[in-house]
Design an enzyme around this catalytic site. Sequence first.
Site, PDB file in Angstrom:
ATOM      1  N   GLU A 126       0.817  -1.209   0.000  1.00 31.63           N
ATOM      2  CA  GLU A 126       0.000   0.000   0.000  1.00 31.63           C
ATOM      3  C   GLU A 126       0.853   1.263   0.000  1.00 31.63           C
ATOM      4  O   GLU A 126       0.538   2.236  -0.680  1.00 31.63           O
ATOM      5  CB  GLU A 126      -0.962   0.007   1.191  1.00 31.63           C
ATOM      6  CG  GLU A 126      -2.051  -1.052   1.114  1.00 31.63           C
ATOM      7  CD  GLU A 126      -2.910  -0.949  -0.148  1.00 31.63           C
ATOM      8  OE1 GLU A 126      -2.918   0.119  -0.786  1.00 31.63           O
ATOM      9  OE2 GLU A 126      -3.554  -1.947  -0.497  1.00 31.63           O
ATOM     10  N   TYR A 150      -6.334   6.576   3.757  1.00 28.11           N
ATOM     11  CA  TYR A 150      -6.447   5.522   2.748  1.00 28.11           C
ATOM     12  C   TYR A 150      -5.711   4.251   3.177  1.00 28.11           C
ATOM     13  O   TYR A 150      -6.267   3.152   3.170  1.00 28.11           O
ATOM     14  CB  TYR A 150      -5.931   5.978   1.372  1.00 28.11           C
ATOM     15  CG  TYR A 150      -5.680   4.779   0.505  1.00 28.11           C
ATOM     16  CD1 TYR A 150      -6.747   4.108  -0.082  1.00 28.11           C
ATOM     17  CD2 TYR A 150      -4.405   4.226   0.379  1.00 28.11           C
ATOM     18  CE1 TYR A 150      -6.554   2.933  -0.794  1.00 28.11           C
ATOM     19  CE2 TYR A 150      -4.201   3.054  -0.329  1.00 28.11           C
ATOM     20  CZ  TYR A 150      -5.279   2.419  -0.918  1.00 28.11           C
ATOM     21  OH  TYR A 150      -5.092   1.257  -1.592  1.00 28.11           O
ATOM     22  N   ASP A 198      -9.942   5.521  -2.343  1.00 27.64           N
ATOM     23  CA  ASP A 198      -8.782   5.992  -3.093  1.00 27.64           C
ATOM     24  C   ASP A 198      -9.288   6.700  -4.347  1.00 27.64           C
ATOM     25  O   ASP A 198     -10.493   6.849  -4.543  1.00 27.64           O
ATOM     26  CB  ASP A 198      -7.850   4.829  -3.439  1.00 27.64           C
ATOM     27  CG  ASP A 198      -8.401   4.029  -4.605  1.00 27.64           C
ATOM     28  OD1 ASP A 198      -9.636   3.953  -4.729  1.00 27.64           O
ATOM     29  OD2 ASP A 198      -7.616   3.485  -5.399  1.00 27.64           O
TER      30      ASP A 198
END
Length: 310
Positions: free
Chosen positions: A53, A136, A154
């Site tokens: 991520e 996020y 996102d």
Amino acid sequence: MPPPPSAPASPGGEDTSELVSAVLRWYAAHARDLPWRHPGPPDEIAWPVLVSEVMLQQTPVARVEPAWRAWLERWPSPAALAADGPGEAVRAWGRLGYPRRALRLHAAAVAVVERHGGRVPSDQAELRALPGVGAYTAAAVGAFAFGQRVAVVDTNVRRVLARAVQGRAEPAPALTAAETALAASVLPQAPPGDPRLPARWSVAVMELGALVCTARAPRCGACPVADLCAWQRAGAPPDDGPARRGQAWHGTDRQVRGRLMALLREAPGPLDDAALRAAWDDDGQRERCLASLVADGLVVPSGGGWSLPL
DNA sequence: CAGACGTGGGA
DNA sequence: TTCCCAAGTCT
């Protein structure tokens, strides 16, 4: 397959259960096989997911994949990374861009070891407290590693919802509270026997936004929800918002910092000011950028020269 | 909150 | 070739 339980009506009042089930069906057939999506016990996959991520923040999947594999082979746990110096993380980050992310990921690993016994936390607030982990990323780790029912918002999700639900060509320039509320309202409940459905919905919308409902040239002909897309139904009106201003690049501090970092990454040892001159010949700008890199912790003075941090 | 912050590939 | 932009975060 039975339709997933419908989400409560979205703020606009529309029932989005059809949208959810259509996207989930599409995902089941078209999802890419990305390594960080492979299932496993939370304690085993949380770190790989977190690394993916952070790497994926503003960097395309194709460039992340090899870097992610190499990173996890070298540092299979937060403790392994924390045991190395931040400079090693910055060097291993290579050309992914935004090297401050490497520094923050290293700092996050240190924090995980110091505050959480080496285990990536599952709590949203604790995740958010880690360097480089914002709204996020915390949601993504919660959903994708721990199976939590948290809305993952996102740029892909924002674009899909803007079009499919709001009927707009593009989402607002910056994330709004309304968008967050919309994403939360669309997030389905987990039906009995399928606790990970909400998380799967989140990857699925993201994937749709990445592969079909793209920013540039959306492939509406291949879209599983084109028939219920509010934007399509409205005749695909063009974006009405203010034109976005592109990021300047040539001659900017970002370019200079990038060149400085490239030299330092590839150097076996410290570089002196003369060597750094190869990055940029404007002394004033180069020195200012070097100072900003030092302020960021990406560069440290070393034996009369400069190097990545130890 | 607008702006800074890397990089390279596709249209 | 130029422009756009890719799973954001921080200040």
